[in-house]
Design an enzyme around this catalytic site. Structure first.
Site: not given
Length: 303
Positions: A176, A226, A296
């Protein structure tokens, strides 16, 4: 420079119909939340993006780049200065044995194009709702696949308006994250490896992943996808579930009862509702398990 002057100057760089003043950004985010942008600009060419970057830099005007608003929370105070959304730059085509996709194309559409070309490797992306630019920026992934496994190179723009072509290795794609994110570069185009595969097998895998996504994720509600990164040794959704947080709401934001890693907008949620619920989840999981949940989702804008 006052707002009227900025508006006049932008019209020299971008077609007038692609410039919006005091535009509510809740129309452009997957959570359906977010305040107004002073100026929203929708460029359609590399040159227009470059011109906007240089104009903002030369006149000390804040500049923010959005993908397609999928993994994003914009605070209710909105964003000052110029906001660029690259959704008009969405071409996908084959060239020199590579799939070329402009930044504003969705990564889902790239995976579908790959299927049409009997190209394997991008099946994992068939359910990721982000743009190509956003997917490369954060090395998006799902179901044991991610962008680092399939990207050949990318064309990026620096904050000084310089065009660079970065190889896979030069992008430093990690979980990420990427060099692009660390340096604040703007992705204009991505080039994906085009490894030929069996179209029936590719379609079967995409159908399987689509079924899994639709059965496990709350796609019937607005959400930012998410919310939290996977903490080492744990799964964020499991920690949230085991903290009895599913169904907990603040305002119109709710921890999904279908997938604990998602926070949904059940109707009229504000960005502040989202942020307060995120803090509550982080605090509760920390108290119960001693684990720090890191977001995230990207959080930007003013209170």
């Amino acid at each position: 420079m006052d707002k009227q002057k900025i508006y006049e100057e932008l019209q020299r760089l971008i077609p007038k119909e692609h410039i919006k003043q005091d535009e509510p950004l809740n129309q452009y985010t997957f959570t359906k939340t977010g305040g107004k942008a002073d100026f929203l600009v929708l460029p359609s060419t590399f040159e227009e993006v470059q011109n906007c970057i240089l104009f903002a830099r030369e006149n000390s005007i804040p500049l923010t780049i959005l993908g397609n608003g999928s993994n994003l929370i914009i605070r209710d105070g909105g964003i000052r200065g110029i906001v660029l959304i690259l959704s008009h730059m969405d071409r996908i085509y084959m060239k020199d044995g590579l799939i070329i996709a402009e930044s504003g194309a969705t990564i889902i559409n790239v995976s579908r194009y790959a299927l049409d070309q009997s190209v394997t490797g991008l099946e994992f992306a068939c359910g990721i709702p982000g743009s190509v630019g956003g997917a490369v920026y954060m090395n998006a992934g799902a179901y044991d696949g991610d962008i680092s496994q399939v990207i050949d190179s990318a064309v990026v723009l620096t904050d000084e308006g310089e065009l660079l072509t970065l190889t896979n290795e030069e992008m430093e794609l990690t979980y990420r994250s990427s060099l692009i994110a660390k340096r604040g570069y703007i992705v204009l185009e991505a080039r994906f490896a085009a490894k030929k595969g069996d179209p029936a097998a590719i379609k079967a895998r995409m159908d399987e992943l689509t079924f899994l996504r639709e059965s496990k994720q709350p796609l019937e509600y607005p959400s930012c996808g998410s919310v939290f990164k996977r903490p080492p040794g744990y799964f964020a959704g499991k920690l949230i579930q085991d903290s009895n947080l599913q169904g907990v709401s603040i305002g119109g934001a709710q921890v999904s009862t279908k997938h604990a890693g998602f926070i949904i907008n059940t109707g009229n949620a504000t960005a502040t509702d989202y942020l307060n619920l995120i803090k509550h989840v982080q605090k509760t999981v920390k108290e119960n398990f001693g684990v720090d949940l890191e977001t995230e989702v990207k959080i930007i804008g003013e209170e």
